[in-house]
Design a protein around this motif. Structure first.
Motif, PDB file in Angstrom:
ATOM      1  N   PHE A  11      40.353 -52.724 -22.588  1.00  0.00           N
ATOM      2  CA  PHE A  11      39.775 -53.507 -23.671  1.00  0.00           C
ATOM      3  C   PHE A  11      39.898 -54.984 -23.329  1.00  0.00           C
ATOM      4  O   PHE A  11      41.001 -55.541 -23.251  1.00  0.00           O
ATOM      5  N   LEU A  12      38.749 -55.612 -23.109  1.00  0.00           N
ATOM      6  CA  LEU A  12      38.674 -57.025 -22.762  1.00  0.00           C
ATOM      7  C   LEU A  12      38.387 -57.833 -24.031  1.00  0.00           C
ATOM      8  O   LEU A  12      38.042 -57.270 -25.075  1.00  0.00           O
ATOM      9  N   PRO A  13      38.524 -59.169 -23.966  1.00  0.00           N
ATOM     10  CA  PRO A  13      38.291 -59.977 -25.176  1.00  0.00           C
ATOM     11  C   PRO A  13      36.920 -59.771 -25.803  1.00  0.00           C
ATOM     12  O   PRO A  13      36.792 -59.697 -27.027  1.00  0.00           O
ATOM     13  N   GLU A  14      35.883 -59.692 -24.990  1.00  0.00           N
ATOM     14  CA  GLU A  14      34.534 -59.578 -25.533  1.00  0.00           C
ATOM     15  C   GLU A  14      33.825 -58.293 -25.118  1.00  0.00           C
ATOM     16  O   GLU A  14      32.621 -58.160 -25.342  1.00  0.00           O
ATOM     17  N   ALA A  15      34.544 -57.374 -24.494  1.00  0.00           N
ATOM     18  CA  ALA A  15      33.890 -56.163 -23.997  1.00  0.00           C
ATOM     19  C   ALA A  15      34.952 -55.101 -23.746  1.00  0.00           C
ATOM     20  O   ALA A  15      36.159 -55.323 -23.942  1.00  0.00           O
ATOM     21  N   VAL A  55      40.975 -40.950 -22.798  1.00  0.00           N
ATOM     22  CA  VAL A  55      40.092 -42.099 -23.000  1.00  0.00           C
ATOM     23  C   VAL A  55      39.446 -42.035 -24.385  1.00  0.00           C
ATOM     24  O   VAL A  55      39.371 -43.047 -25.111  1.00  0.00           O
ATOM     25  N   LEU A  56      38.991 -40.846 -24.783  1.00  0.00           N
ATOM     26  CA  LEU A  56      38.382 -40.707 -26.106  1.00  0.00           C
ATOM     27  C   LEU A  56      39.388 -41.026 -27.207  1.00  0.00           C
ATOM     28  O   LEU A  56      39.039 -41.649 -28.226  1.00  0.00           O
ATOM     29  N   GLY A  57      40.632 -40.597 -27.024  1.00  0.00           N
ATOM     30  CA  GLY A  57      41.654 -40.894 -28.014  1.00  0.00           C
ATOM     31  C   GLY A  57      41.894 -42.387 -28.169  1.00  0.00           C
ATOM     32  O   GLY A  57      42.024 -42.899 -29.288  1.00  0.00           O
ATOM     33  N   ARG A  58      41.932 -43.096 -27.042  1.00  0.00           N
ATOM     34  CA  ARG A  58      42.119 -44.552 -27.113  1.00  0.00           C
ATOM     35  C   ARG A  58      40.914 -45.238 -27.747  1.00  0.00           C
ATOM     36  O   ARG A  58      41.062 -46.192 -28.524  1.00  0.00           O
ATOM     37  N   LEU A  59      39.704 -44.768 -27.422  1.00  0.00           N
ATOM     38  CA  LEU A  59      38.512 -45.349 -28.044  1.00  0.00           C
ATOM     39  C   LEU A  59      38.534 -45.154 -29.559  1.00  0.00           C
ATOM     40  O   LEU A  59      38.185 -46.069 -30.321  1.00  0.00           O
ATOM     41  N   ASP A  92      41.194 -44.723 -31.460  1.00  0.00           N
ATOM     42  CA  ASP A  92      42.255 -45.534 -32.058  1.00  0.00           C
ATOM     43  C   ASP A  92      41.846 -46.999 -32.194  1.00  0.00           C
ATOM     44  O   ASP A  92      42.232 -47.671 -33.154  1.00  0.00           O
ATOM     45  N   GLN A  93      41.076 -47.500 -31.224  1.00  0.00           N
ATOM     46  CA  GLN A  93      40.671 -48.900 -31.233  1.00  0.00           C
ATOM     47  C   GLN A  93      39.300 -49.120 -31.870  1.00  0.00           C
ATOM     48  O   GLN A  93      38.821 -50.255 -31.931  1.00  0.00           O
ATOM     49  N   LEU A 127      37.579 -52.650 -33.066  1.00  0.00           N
ATOM     50  CA  LEU A 127      36.375 -53.131 -32.392  1.00  0.00           C
ATOM     51  C   LEU A 127      35.158 -53.132 -33.313  1.00  0.00           C
ATOM     52  O   LEU A 127      34.052 -53.447 -32.850  1.00  0.00           O
ATOM     53  N   LYS A 128      35.357 -52.735 -34.577  1.00  0.00           N
ATOM     54  CA  LYS A 128      34.289 -52.748 -35.581  1.00  0.00           C
ATOM     55  C   LYS A 128      33.141 -51.800 -35.227  1.00  0.00           C
ATOM     56  O   LYS A 128      31.957 -52.134 -35.354  1.00  0.00           O
ATOM     57  N   PHE A 129      33.520 -50.599 -34.778  1.00  0.00           N
ATOM     58  CA  PHE A 129      32.512 -49.569 -34.575  1.00  0.00           C
ATOM     59  C   PHE A 129      31.972 -49.148 -35.940  1.00  0.00           C
ATOM     60  O   PHE A 129      32.722 -49.042 -36.915  1.00  0.00           O
ATOM     61  N   PRO A 130      30.684 -48.850 -36.053  1.00  0.00           N
ATOM     62  CA  PRO A 130      30.129 -48.369 -37.327  1.00  0.00           C
ATOM     63  C   PRO A 130      30.683 -46.989 -37.677  1.00  0.00           C
ATOM     64  O   PRO A 130      31.146 -46.250 -36.795  1.00  0.00           O
ATOM     65  N   PRO A 131      30.650 -46.617 -38.944  1.00  0.00           N
ATOM     66  CA  PRO A 131      31.219 -45.313 -39.356  1.00  0.00           C
ATOM     67  C   PRO A 131      30.591 -44.126 -38.629  1.00  0.00           C
ATOM     68  O   PRO A 131      31.296 -43.167 -38.293  1.00  0.00           O
ATOM     69  N   GLU A 132      29.290 -44.166 -38.384  1.00  0.00           N
ATOM     70  CA  GLU A 132      28.664 -43.030 -37.693  1.00  0.00           C
ATOM     71  C   GLU A 132      29.157 -42.907 -36.257  1.00  0.00           C
ATOM     72  O   GLU A 132      29.271 -41.799 -35.714  1.00  0.00           O
ATOM     73  N   ALA A 133      29.473 -44.040 -35.613  1.00  0.00           N
ATOM     74  CA  ALA A 133      30.019 -43.991 -34.262  1.00  0.00           C
ATOM     75  C   ALA A 133      31.435 -43.415 -34.278  1.00  0.00           C
ATOM     76  O   ALA A 133      31.810 -42.638 -33.382  1.00  0.00           O
ATOM     77  N   LEU A 134      32.240 -43.774 -35.270  1.00  0.00           N
ATOM     78  CA  LEU A 134      33.580 -43.216 -35.391  1.00  0.00           C
ATOM     79  C   LEU A 134      33.525 -41.715 -35.652  1.00  0.00           C
ATOM     80  O   LEU A 134      34.328 -40.941 -35.101  1.00  0.00           O
TER      81      LEU A 134
END
Length: 315
Positions: free
Chosen positions: A61-65, A185-189, A191-192, A196-203
């Motif tokens: 996880f980078l600052p902007e990406a 990797v999916l678990g970390r995504l 959790d974060q 990272l402000k993922f939309p609800p449908e993406a979560l």
């Protein structure tokens, strides 16, 4: 080779725009690597990691990406070893673009026919879902190939089929390791995702991906366990059949050994010439008696040697 795709009404369309939402780099050349470094800040180590087939799945996880390395199954070509290979590819996601870096040109799969892709994050999740389905399809193929090899082995008892089963078992171990690392990797995504402000449908889709990946892991574990047990049973069966064959050959040798001995003694012209002064009914019995004595001496020596080398014997 570099390909660009834009999003139009939820569909992927090829274009020539460097600012398009999807940038696909296949086995990037030196010039394309330089473009990736200038445009996205990807250093040489990161690019090499994305193209290394032995690289472990991970996410940074980078600052902007975020930068993600994912393990994918290679297309099965029906090789002699019945081996299923895995490789790695990289993904760089920022607010406006997704960059895919790989040595293969089959990453997009059936994404061209989808009509629900509206942002780069949707493309990333769709690629991950497609790869999980690819693993599931390969596991079904492994099951069918293993069943066919079992039938061939039962008919011929050939070592080649057993070696092919070993190749399948090795492939399952690599698959299981790759799927488990992808699950981390999916678990970390997930959790974060909220940070990272993922939309609800993406979560919600990430939750589905985690569930499907867990099912894939359990399926691979079951296949690996069953195939390992079958190989042990087939190996024992092959050894038993080989022992039975050796026993039959030994019986044949035992049957013909006295005949060979009689024929050998009866054909000893040199012995007859040396003992011509002695009657044959005396010389030949003496020769047979000397053979019996030599056999008894060898038997005693062998028993002592075997007794001395046996475990627990005293010096």
């Amino acid at each position: 080779m570099r390909q660009s795709y834009l999003l139009n009404d939820g569909a992927l369309l090829p274009c020539e725009d460097d600012a398009a939402p999807l940038q696909l780099c296949i086995a990037p050349s030196a010039e394309e690597r330089d473009w990736l470094r200038r445009s996205f800040g990807l250093d040489a180590h990161t690019l090499d990691s994305a193209l290394d087939p032995d690289e472990v799945s991970r996410v940074e996880f980078l600052p902007e990406a975020l930068f993600l390395i994912w393990k994918r199954p290679e297309s099965y070509s029906g090789n002699e070893r019945c081996a299923f290979e895995v490789s790695s590819f990289g993904m760089m996601l920022n607010a406006n673009q997704l960059v895919l870096i790989s040595n293969a040109d089959s990453l997009l799969g059936d994404l061209h026919v989808r009509r629900d892709l509206h942002r780069p994050l949707d493309i990333l999740l769709a690629v991950l879902l497609s790869n999980i389905h690819h693993y599931q399809g390969h596991l079904k193929v492994i099951k069918l190939v293993a069943r066919e090899l079992q039938q061939r082995f039962n008919q011929t008892l050939h070592n080649r089929h057993l070696l092919q089963m070993f190749g399948l078992s090795e492939s399952l171990i690599y698959y299981l390791n790759a799927i488990q690392s992808n699950g981390a990797v999916l678990g970390r995504l997930r959790d974060q995702g909220e940070r990272l402000k993922f939309p609800p449908e993406a979560l919600a889709l990430l939750d589905d991906l985690i569930i499907e990946n867990e099912q894939c892991i359990r399926q691979a574990e079951i296949y690996a366990s069953v195939l390992s047990g079958l190989m042990d049973a087939r190996g024992n069966l092959l050894n038993a059949n080989m022992n039975e064959m050796l026993r039959k050959l030994t019986l044949i040798n035992v049957v013909f050994l006295p005949l060979n001995l009689i024929a050998g003694i009866g054909g000893m012209s040199e012995f007859s010439a040396v003992t011509q002064a002695i009657p044959w009914w005396v010389s030949y019995p003496l020769f047979v008696a000397s053979l019996a004595a030599l056999s008894g001496l060898m038997l005693v020596v062998l028993r002592r040697l075997l007794g001395a080398s046996a475990p627990g014997s005293r010096a």
